[in-house]
Design a protein around this motif. Structure first.
Motif, PDB file in Angstrom:
ATOM      1  N   HIS A 121       1.354  -0.821   0.606  1.00  0.00           N
ATOM      2  CA  HIS A 121      -0.235   0.227  -0.075  1.00  0.00           C
ATOM      3  C   HIS A 121       0.908   1.383   0.032  1.00  0.00           C
TER       4      HIS A 121
ATOM      5  N   HIS B 154       1.551   4.958  -2.698  1.00  0.00           N
ATOM      6  CA  HIS B 154       1.347   5.631  -3.695  1.00  0.00           C
ATOM      7  C   HIS B 154       2.164   6.690  -4.484  1.00  0.00           C
TER       8      HIS B 154
ATOM      9  N   PHE C 290       0.821   1.746  -5.955  1.00  0.00           N
ATOM     10  CA  PHE C 290      -0.881   2.475  -6.873  1.00  0.00           C
ATOM     11  C   PHE C 290      -0.155   3.566  -6.943  1.00  0.00           C
TER      12      PHE C 290
ATOM     13  N   HIS D 263      -9.835   0.932  -0.739  1.00  0.00           N
ATOM     14  CA  HIS D 263      -9.533   2.047   0.109  1.00  0.00           C
ATOM     15  C   HIS D 263     -11.233   1.697   1.049  1.00  0.00           C
TER      16      HIS D 263
ATOM     17  N   HIS E 262      -6.766   0.067   3.687  1.00  0.00           N
ATOM     18  CA  HIS E 262      -7.294   0.677   5.704  1.00  0.00           C
ATOM     19  C   HIS E 262      -8.374  -0.615   6.167  1.00  0.00           C
TER      20      HIS E 262
ATOM     21  N   ASP F  74       2.169   4.077   2.643  1.00  0.00           N
ATOM     22  CA  ASP F  74       0.895   4.746   2.422  1.00  0.00           C
ATOM     23  C   ASP F  74       1.159   6.330   0.983  1.00  0.00           C
TER      24      ASP F  74
HETATM   25 ZN    ZN Z   1      -3.732   4.647   0.319  1.00  0.00          ZN
END
Ligand code: ZN
Ligand code: ADE
Length: 340
Positions: free
Chosen positions: A18, A20, A99, A198, A224, A279
């Motif tokens: 996870h 981005h 991501f 998410h 999450h 994240d």
């Molecule tokens: Zn995220």
């Protein structure tokens, strides 16, 4: 003692599931891209760039979308991805499921091809560093479902080349439930994509969104989703399906001053396949995955055993083949034996 745990984490084989890529944009690259693309971001030096923001998801997203405006060319996306994957190569991260947010770029006039080709080139180059990466294309949930359909279509030539593994859903959650994208996700599934989504902590309708993601969309993993602990039946369902759940405690701390410690510890204690992730590290106090492992372990009073289990979860809940998972799990076991 402290150094010992930090060293253990530094060498522990792990996967990041996870993160981005746009959230790894550090001020130095942001400044360089702004200069070479002649974009005025109101910064005379790198140190003028400020990635801080107020409280909550929407405030974070404002900073995140502002930062990425400097990314315009294939080379920008290459440099961004390469910088992150190099860091992972030095952090014992063996596998990344990364991501990216194509609509955040195509809506600014950047071509889908430039975005994905730059990212993919860096992914290929990082294989030589021992980091194996798969790509997850996220739809922006605050954009229309028609826009998500167009993005799925634009991605087809690249999915056919094997560049894309999964689709996800991110951005502003309020009034943008999973159900809005039900048909797009069903189509993506039929094309062979893995599905994730998410469900950010403490959103309006968090539990309802988790329920839709699990029961209607039938995701293959949940991003999450910590509010699932409020609904015992839903948690039982997640456990029965043996689904992975990717949590990002330090990101929650930076956005909401709360790591969701109790929920994450409960998920772990119940045997959920929970993994720890960063994240958007460049927007969360520069906390890359090893910092996340260390800071969460301190807060949770966890030691090597728990962190080794988290690393194992990161592989078992990845989208790697059965054989690759087995090989990585052995790497974790061997490492623990040699370092206990
Ligand atoms: Zn995220
Ligand atoms: N985009 C990048 N990070 C995100 C997050 N944590 N939640 C929703 N959208 C995001």
């Amino acid at each position: 003692m402290e150094t010992d745990l930090k060293e253990f984490i530094a060498g522990l084989p792990k996967a990041e599931l996870h993160v981005h890529v746009e959230g790894t944009l550090e001020p130095d690259l942001e400044f360089a891209c702004a200069q070479r693309n002649h974009i005025d971001i109101g910064a005379k030096t790198v140190s003028d760039i400020d990635h801080s923001y107020g409280y909550g998801l929407e405030e974070f997203l404002k900073a995140y979308y502002t930062g990425m405006k400097v990314l315009r060319t294939e080379q920008d996306f290459y440099d961004l991805t390469w910088a992150y994957l190099q860091k992972m190569a030095h952090s014992s991260v063996k596998h990344v499921e990364l991501f990216f947010d194509p609509q955040a770029h195509t809506s600014r006039g950047v071509s889908f091809a430039a975005v994905i080709t730059g990212i993919h080139r860096a992914i290929v180059d990082a294989r030589a560093l021992g980091v194996d990466t798969q790509l997850i294309m996220c739809f922006l949930r605050d954009f229309s479902k028609e826009s998500a359909w167009q993005t799925l279509l634009a991605a087809e030539p690249y999915r056919e080349k094997g560049w894309l593994t999964g689709v996800g859903l991110d951005s502003a959650e309020h009034h943008n439930p999973p159900l809005k994208f039900m048909l797009v996700f069903a189509k993506a599934k039929s094309l062979g994509y893995q599905l994730t989504m998410h469900c950010d902590p403490r959103q309006v309708d968090s539990v309802a969104h988790i329920k839709e993601a699990l029961e209607v969309i039938e995701v293959d993993r949940l991003d999450h989703g910590t509010n699932i602990t409020e609904d015992p039946d839903l948690l039982d369902y997640l456990l029965k399906q043996d689904l992975g759940i990717t949590v990002c405690p330090i990101a929650y701390y930076y956005t909401r001053q709360n790591m969701e410690l109790t929920a994450i510890k409960e998920l772990f204690a119940r045997g959920a396949k929970v993994s720890l992730n960063s994240d958007d590290p460049a927007y969360k106090g520069d906390t890359y995955i090893n910092d996340v492992y260390y800071r969460f372990a301190q807060e949770a009073h966890w030691g090597k055993d728990e962190l080794a289990q988290i690393a194992k979860n990161s592989f078992t809940s990845s989208w790697l083949s059965v054989e690759a998972k087995k090989a990585y799990l052995k790497q974790v076991d061997d490492y623990v034996k040699a370092n206990n």
